[in-house]
Write a protein that holds these residues in place. Structure first.
Motif, PDB file in Angstrom:
ATOM      1  N   UNK A  81     -42.201 -28.663  61.716  1.00 10.33           N
ATOM      2  CA  UNK A  81     -43.007 -27.923  62.532  1.00 10.33           C
ATOM      3  C   UNK A  81     -42.803 -26.962  63.355  1.00 10.33           C
ATOM      4  N   UNK A  82     -41.493 -26.388  63.069  1.00  7.07           N
ATOM      5  CA  UNK A  82     -41.045 -25.084  64.089  1.00  7.07           C
ATOM      6  C   UNK A  82     -40.709 -24.161  63.354  1.00  7.07           C
ATOM      7  N   UNK A  83     -41.476 -22.930  63.527  1.00  3.51           N
ATOM      8  CA  UNK A  83     -41.320 -21.619  62.759  1.00  3.51           C
ATOM      9  C   UNK A  83     -39.994 -21.187  62.932  1.00  3.51           C
ATOM     10  N   UNK A  84     -39.487 -21.392  64.363  1.00  4.43           N
ATOM     11  CA  UNK A  84     -37.949 -20.727  64.565  1.00  4.43           C
ATOM     12  C   UNK A  84     -37.184 -21.367  63.726  1.00  4.43           C
ATOM     13  N   UNK A  85     -37.199 -22.944  63.674  1.00  2.00           N
ATOM     14  CA  UNK A  85     -36.080 -23.381  63.012  1.00  2.00           C
ATOM     15  C   UNK A  85     -36.178 -23.093  61.318  1.00  2.00           C
ATOM     16  N   UNK A  86     -37.369 -22.969  60.882  1.00  2.00           N
ATOM     17  CA  UNK A  86     -37.545 -22.468  59.619  1.00  2.00           C
ATOM     18  C   UNK A  86     -36.984 -21.147  59.282  1.00  2.00           C
ATOM     19  N   UNK A  87     -37.120 -20.276  60.323  1.00  2.00           N
ATOM     20  CA  UNK A  87     -36.782 -18.774  60.106  1.00  2.00           C
ATOM     21  C   UNK A  87     -35.083 -19.054  60.118  1.00  2.00           C
ATOM     22  N   UNK A  88     -34.536 -19.946  60.937  1.00  2.00           N
ATOM     23  CA  UNK A  88     -33.086 -19.871  60.954  1.00  2.00           C
ATOM     24  C   UNK A  88     -32.705 -20.452  59.718  1.00  2.00           C
TER      25      UNK A  88
END
Length: 341
Positions: A144-151
């Protein structure tokens, strides 16, 4: 006189390598990662998917990339389960790229075993690789983390870009060291960096330490790939899981070749043009290539470059919390190049 590479990795005196120590420290987490991989590679409707995936996943790979995710999370005392999902994500991305790479390179062996494209076919390898990418994206969404998804999404795109760049740079004597490093950052270091970064992010690490771990992964990945390229010319096939000289036969412009070409006289350049650019290779050509690289110190110079990136990785760890996990990551950076000493 330039020193040739040894024929086998250097053994750690205790008999246990830094990799072994790190794996032992993460054994519980890795068991859950392996269970997640087995669960998520299943398919009710297409049994070939788990067949092809299991052939590669269970072939004895080191699982170094998911271990980096777990280690980064544990470094900050993380006690949840999302690091396991992210580690499995990283391994799925890596496995998918291996399936695709073996098709592109027309490889016959991977980790000492016949490749999936050889046992099944190219179509199966490509499509199963696509399936694993899809599974990876399903897993990376779950925390549920957009930042992790982006990385991780950025890493997947960078890996694909690096592979295409390598394809266009292959068999071209004009390929520069800058292009080589760009390829390495894409095809290898991007996933190492993402693996350590998302481990730190899921653990809520301070921003400066997230950056430090990303930098560690980037430098470690470059060092790892240069070492792997060197082992292709100086390792023992049975121990490194591939045939010595594969990169030469596939006409890849790895760092020792680039440096040998840069130092070549007219006669030597004619050899490289025939063997690499034209792909006209015959008996004794690999041995001649090795002799030319040794003559110009290309192998030794590339080893020193690998060591410099290993030192850069170790330096990146400085601001991180002291403890056994940090020491294991530090030792791991040494171990990546210890095989070349």
């Amino acid at each position: 006189m330039p020193r040739s590479l040894p024929s086998a990795p250097v053994e750690v005196e205790s008999g246990e390598s830094p990799y072994d120590r790190l794996r032992a420290a993460l054994a519980g987490d890795m068991a859950r990662v392996d269970a997640t991989i087995r669960e998520r590679m299943a398919s009710r409707h297409a049994p070939r998917i788990p067949e092809v995936t299991a052939h590669l996943v269970e072939a004895g790979g080191k699982r170094l990339r998911p271990m980096l995710t777990l280690a980064a999370a544990r470094l900050f005392g993380y006690e949840g389960e999302d690091h396991v999902r992210l580690a499995a994500t990283v391994e799925f991305i890596h496995t998918a790229t291996l399936l695709h790479d073996d098709v592109v390179d027309e490889s016959a062996r991977r980790r000492g075993r016949p490749t999936a494209n050889l046992l099944w076919d190219n179509k199966s390898s490509v499509l199963v690789g696509d399936y694993l990418f899809a599974r990876a994206f399903q897993l990376m969404v779950e925390p549920g983390s957009m930042r992790i998804l982006g990385v991780l999404a950025d890493a997947a795109a960078t890996i694909a870009e690096g592979e295409v760049l390598q394809l266009t740079a292959a068999a071209r004597l004009s390929t520069s060291e800058d292009v080589y490093l760009q390829v390495v950052r894409g095809k290898t270091a991007a996933l190492f960096a993402a693996a350590t970064e998302v481990g730190a992010l899921i653990a809520g690490a301070p921003e400066a330490q997230v950056t430090a771990l990303r930098d560690y992964g980037d430098a470690l990945g470059i060092s790892f790939q240069i070492a792997d390229d060197l082992l292709d010319y100086g390792g023992v096939g049975a121990r490194i899981g591939k045939n010595v000289g594969d990169d030469f036969r596939e006409r890849k412009m790895s760092l020792p070749v680039i440096r040998a070409v840069a130092a070549a006289d007219a006669e030597e350049r004619a050899f490289w043009t025939r063997a690499i650019e034209k792909g006209d290779q015959g008996p004794g050509d690999l041995e001649q290539a090795l002799a030319l690289m040794d003559r110009h110190g290309a192998l030794e110079d590339a080893r020193k470059t690998a060591m410099s990136f290993s030192e850069r990785a170790r330096a990146a760890l400085a601001p991180l919390p002291d403890g056994p996990m940090k020491r294991d990551l530090d030792d791991l950076a040494d171990y990546v190049v210890a095989r070349l000493s």
